[in-house]
Motif scaffolding. Structure first.
Motif, PDB file in Angstrom:
ATOM      1  N   HIS A 145       0.814  -1.228   0.000  1.00  0.00           N
ATOM      2  CA  HIS A 145       0.000   0.000   0.000  1.00  0.00           C
ATOM      3  C   HIS A 145       0.850   1.284   0.000  1.00  0.00           C
ATOM      4  CE1 HIS A 145      -3.485  -2.471   0.575  1.00  0.00           C
ATOM      5  NE2 HIS A 145      -3.127  -2.878   1.774  1.00  0.00           N
ATOM      6  N   LYS A 185     -10.075  -5.274   0.147  1.00  0.00           N
ATOM      7  CA  LYS A 185      -9.886  -3.902  -0.370  1.00  0.00           C
ATOM      8  C   LYS A 185      -9.440  -3.865  -1.815  1.00  0.00           C
ATOM      9  CE  LYS A 185      -8.764  -1.193   3.735  1.00  0.00           C
ATOM     10  NZ  LYS A 185      -7.590  -1.045   4.606  1.00  0.00           N
ATOM     11  N   LYS A 186      -8.606  -4.808  -2.207  1.00  0.00           N
ATOM     12  CA  LYS A 186      -8.023  -4.748  -3.556  1.00  0.00           C
ATOM     13  C   LYS A 186      -8.578  -5.835  -4.475  1.00  0.00           C
ATOM     14  CE  LYS A 186      -5.086  -1.426  -2.531  1.00  0.00           C
ATOM     15  NZ  LYS A 186      -5.060  -0.126  -3.196  1.00  0.00           N
ATOM     16  N   ARG A 231      -0.471 -13.339  13.115  1.00  0.00           N
ATOM     17  CA  ARG A 231      -1.883 -12.934  13.109  1.00  0.00           C
ATOM     18  C   ARG A 231      -2.051 -11.620  12.348  1.00  0.00           C
ATOM     19  NH1 ARG A 231      -4.781 -15.316  17.523  1.00  0.00           N
ATOM     20  NH2 ARG A 231      -6.026 -13.484  17.979  1.00  0.00           N
ATOM     21  N   ALA A 232      -1.133 -10.691  12.618  1.00  0.00           N
ATOM     22  CA  ALA A 232      -1.200  -9.388  11.935  1.00  0.00           C
ATOM     23  C   ALA A 232      -1.024  -9.571  10.426  1.00  0.00           C
ATOM     24  CB  ALA A 232      -0.142  -8.437  12.499  1.00  0.00           C
ATOM     25  N   ARG A 255      -4.235 -10.991   9.008  1.00  0.00           N
ATOM     26  CA  ARG A 255      -5.256  -9.934   8.935  1.00  0.00           C
ATOM     27  C   ARG A 255      -4.950  -8.948   7.813  1.00  0.00           C
ATOM     28  NH1 ARG A 255      -5.163  -9.578  15.320  1.00  0.00           N
ATOM     29  NH2 ARG A 255      -6.956 -10.906  15.785  1.00  0.00           N
ATOM     30  N   PHE A 256      -3.661  -8.649   7.615  1.00  0.00           N
ATOM     31  CA  PHE A 256      -3.275  -7.715   6.554  1.00  0.00           C
ATOM     32  C   PHE A 256      -3.684  -8.251   5.188  1.00  0.00           C
ATOM     33  CE2 PHE A 256      -0.336  -6.511   3.202  1.00  0.00           C
ATOM     34  CZ  PHE A 256      -0.408  -5.137   3.260  1.00  0.00           C
ATOM     35  N   TRP A 257      -3.381  -9.506   4.921  1.00  0.00           N
ATOM     36  CA  TRP A 257      -3.678 -10.053   3.597  1.00  0.00           C
ATOM     37  C   TRP A 257      -5.178 -10.303   3.413  1.00  0.00           C
ATOM     38  CZ3 TRP A 257      -0.662  -9.292  -0.296  1.00  0.00           C
ATOM     39  CH2 TRP A 257       0.708  -9.152  -0.095  1.00  0.00           C
ATOM     40  N   TYR A 273      -2.403  -5.664  17.109  1.00  0.00           N
ATOM     41  CA  TYR A 273      -1.069  -6.235  17.337  1.00  0.00           C
ATOM     42  C   TYR A 273      -0.475  -5.713  18.648  1.00  0.00           C
ATOM     43  CZ  TYR A 273       3.915  -7.183  16.658  1.00  0.00           C
ATOM     44  OH  TYR A 273       5.209  -7.592  16.831  1.00  0.00           O
ATOM     45  N   ILE A 285       4.334  -4.006  10.554  1.00  0.00           N
ATOM     46  CA  ILE A 285       2.902  -4.260  10.708  1.00  0.00           C
ATOM     47  C   ILE A 285       2.199  -3.038  10.114  1.00  0.00           C
ATOM     48  CG2 ILE A 285       0.996  -4.684  12.327  1.00  0.00           C
ATOM     49  CD1 ILE A 285       4.444  -5.236  13.623  1.00  0.00           C
ATOM     50  N   CYS A 286       1.287  -3.308   9.172  1.00  0.00           N
ATOM     51  CA  CYS A 286       0.627  -2.227   8.439  1.00  0.00           C
ATOM     52  C   CYS A 286      -0.876  -2.249   8.702  1.00  0.00           C
ATOM     53  CB  CYS A 286       0.857  -2.394   6.934  1.00  0.00           C
ATOM     54  SG  CYS A 286       2.582  -2.542   6.478  1.00  0.00           S
ATOM     55  N   GLU A 287      -1.513  -1.140   8.402  1.00  0.00           N
ATOM     56  CA  GLU A 287      -2.962  -0.919   8.564  1.00  0.00           C
ATOM     57  C   GLU A 287      -3.273  -0.638  10.038  1.00  0.00           C
ATOM     58  OE1 GLU A 287      -5.428  -0.932   5.898  1.00  0.00           O
ATOM     59  OE2 GLU A 287      -3.518  -0.722   4.883  1.00  0.00           O
ATOM     60  N   ASP A 347      -7.435  -8.370   4.651  1.00  0.00           N
ATOM     61  CA  ASP A 347      -7.890  -7.007   4.366  1.00  0.00           C
ATOM     62  C   ASP A 347      -7.552  -6.624   2.923  1.00  0.00           C
ATOM     63  OD1 ASP A 347      -8.695  -4.264   5.486  1.00  0.00           O
ATOM     64  OD2 ASP A 347      -6.698  -3.839   4.710  1.00  0.00           O
ATOM     65  N   PHE A 348      -6.391  -7.045   2.466  1.00  0.00           N
ATOM     66  CA  PHE A 348      -5.970  -6.809   1.071  1.00  0.00           C
ATOM     67  C   PHE A 348      -6.959  -7.469   0.102  1.00  0.00           C
ATOM     68  CE2 PHE A 348      -3.764  -8.589  -2.645  1.00  0.00           C
ATOM     69  CZ  PHE A 348      -3.163  -7.468  -3.195  1.00  0.00           C
ATOM     70  N   GLN A 368       0.437 -11.318  -6.039  1.00  0.00           N
ATOM     71  CA  GLN A 368       0.957 -10.887  -4.728  1.00  0.00           C
ATOM     72  C   GLN A 368       0.611 -11.923  -3.660  1.00  0.00           C
ATOM     73  OE1 GLN A 368      -0.765  -6.806  -5.372  1.00  0.00           O
ATOM     74  NE2 GLN A 368       0.969  -6.150  -4.141  1.00  0.00           N
ATOM     75  N   GLU A 403      -2.037  -7.331  21.503  1.00  0.00           N
ATOM     76  CA  GLU A 403      -1.668  -8.745  21.689  1.00  0.00           C
ATOM     77  C   GLU A 403      -0.223  -8.927  22.164  1.00  0.00           C
ATOM     78  OE1 GLU A 403      -2.646 -10.761  18.021  1.00  0.00           O
ATOM     79  OE2 GLU A 403      -4.793 -10.424  18.279  1.00  0.00           O
ATOM     80  N   ILE A 428      -5.114  -3.040  12.422  1.00  0.00           N
ATOM     81  CA  ILE A 428      -4.303  -4.248  12.622  1.00  0.00           C
ATOM     82  C   ILE A 428      -3.139  -3.934  13.567  1.00  0.00           C
ATOM     83  CG2 ILE A 428      -2.835  -5.961  11.448  1.00  0.00           C
ATOM     84  CD1 ILE A 428      -4.744  -5.654   9.002  1.00  0.00           C
TER      85      ILE A 428
END
Lengths: 217, 217
Positions: free
Chosen positions: A51, B104-105, B92-93, B96-98, A73, A64-66, B100-101, B134, A76, A69
Motif C-alpha cells: 500500500h 480492499k483490492k 496474526r497481523a 489480517r493484513f492479507w 497487534y 505491521i501495516c494498517e 484485508d488486502f 501478490q 496482543e 491491525i
C-alpha cells in the motif's frame, strides 16, 4: 535486549493517531519517524510495498501495516497493561464491526465533506452526521465504547475529533449540536494523556486541507 | 442447553462461503437460512440494520456481521478444534493484513472484471491478476497460507475459487496459467471437506452474473 519499535508516522493522519494512542496506552517507547508523503522514504516503500502508506509499525525489524491491525497487534504483544479489546468474543466482534464501520462509512463520508462541493458534499455531510449518530447510539450511556474503560473502539474513533473542526468549517455544521453525547465522550477521552498527547492540533488538520500536505507538526 | 446457531446465507456469496467454511472447520451445527437478496427477510434487516447484508451469524440470538469478523468470532468461541488464526501476534497481523488486502483490492478488482467493459475491464483484470500474484508470493512454498495447516487466510481467499470460472470467462484469461501455485493451493484446500461442501458451484456463480440474482443452490 529490549524491543526496537519504530513508527512511520504522519502527524495529522487519523490512522497514524490510532497507532500513537495505542502505543501510549501501553507505555511502549518508540522512535517516531515523520514521513513526507510527497517524497516517501525508502524505508516506508520497503516496509509497506503493497500500500506504500503510513502508519507502519516496525517491531524488531518486522513491519505491521494498517492502523486497526496495528492496534490489535499492540494489544496482543503488550498484554500486561491496559487491555484494549474486550475479552468476550461477542464484544470483540462488536468492537471490530464498529471500527470497520468507521473505516468503510464514516471515513468515506468525511472525505466528501471537505473534498467535494454542492450535492455531493451535502450527501457526504448527511452520511457523516448519520454515521456519527449511529456511533452515538452504540455508545449509549457508557463512558467509553467498550464500557468503563478506554479501549479499541475509542482508539478507532477518537482521531476524528482532531478533524471535526475542519469538517465543521467545510460542511458548515456543528458536531456538538448534532451529537452532544459523542462530544462529551471525546472530551472524556481527551482527559487520557495517551489521547491528548497523540492527537493532532485541529488547526493543523485544517491547514493541511487549505495549503496541502507538508511534514512536521 | 446447546448453542443456537443460525447463518443468514446466500449460496454464491464469497463472504457467506467464508462463514460456512469456518463453521464447518469447527464442526459447528447450524441452521442455514438462504436469503432472497431482492426481498430481504425482516430477520436480516433486524440483525444487520447497519449494512443489511449477508452473511450474518446469529449465535444464541446475538448477531455477528461482516465475514472476516464472523470467522474470527467462530475461531474465538469454538477454541477447542481447528485453530484458524495463528497464535503468534506477528503472524496474526500478517493474516489480517492479507485478508484485508483481499477485501480492499482483490474483490474490488474482481468486480471490474465482470461488471465493466473496455479499458476499465482491462484495468480491473490487470489489478486482479496482480493481486493474485501478490497473494501467490505471500503463499510461497507453504501448503497453506499460515503454514502446515488450513487457516484464517485460506478461508478468506478460497471462496474466490468458486468465482474464477466466471472471471476467466468475462475477462478471457486463465488463472492457472497466471498463478499455477495458487491453483495448486486451491485444489489442496478443496480436499478439505469443510471447503468442498461449503463452496458454491462455479457454474452457479457464472449463471448468477448472466441471469441475475436468485435464491437457492
Amino acid at each position: 535486549m529490549g524491543d526496537e519499535v519504530v513508527l512511520l508516522d504522519f502527524c495529522v493522519s487519523m490512522f497514524a493517531m490510532r497507532a500513537r494512542v495505542a502505543l501510549a496506552e501501553k507505555g511502549v517507547k518508540y522512535e517516531n519517524r515523520e514521513e513526507d508523503l510527497r517524497n516517501k522514504s525508502s524505508l516506508l516503500l520497503q516496509m509497506n510495498p503493497v500500500h506504500k502508506m503510513i502508519p507502519v509499525l516496525i517491531h524488531n525489524g518486522k513491519p505491521i501495516c494498517e492502523s486497526l491491525i496495528i492496534v490489535q497487534y499492540v494489544d496482543e504483544v503488550w498484554r500486561d497493561k491496559a487491555p484494549l479489546l474486550p475479552s468476550d468474543p461477542y464484544q470483540r466482534a462488536r468492537s471490530r464491526f464498529w471500527a470497520d464501520f468507521i473505516d468503510k462509512k464514516l471515513y468515506v463520508a468525511s472525505r466528501k465533506v471537505w473534498g467535494t462541493k454542492g450535492e455531493e458534499q451535502e450527501a457526504g455531510k448527511k452520511e457523516f452526521i448519520e454515521g456519527l449518530k449511529q456511533l452515538e447510539g452504540e455508545l449509549g450511556d457508557r463512558p467509553y465504547f467498550e464500557g468503563e474503560s478506554f479501549g479499541f473502539l475509542d482508539i478507532a474513533l477518537i482521531p476524528f475529533y482532531s478533524w471535526f473542526y475542519a469538517y465543521e468549517t467545510f460542511g458548515n455544521f456543528s458536531t456538538e449540536a448534532e451529537c452532544p453525547k459523542l462530544i462529551e465522550w471525546a472530551k472524556r477521552c481527551m482527559q487520557q494523556e495517551s489521547v491528548s498527547k497523540s492527537l493532532a492540533d485541529p488547526k493543523r488538520c485544517m491547514s493541511l486541507l487549505l495549503i496541502g500536505y507538508r511534514t512536521g507538526c
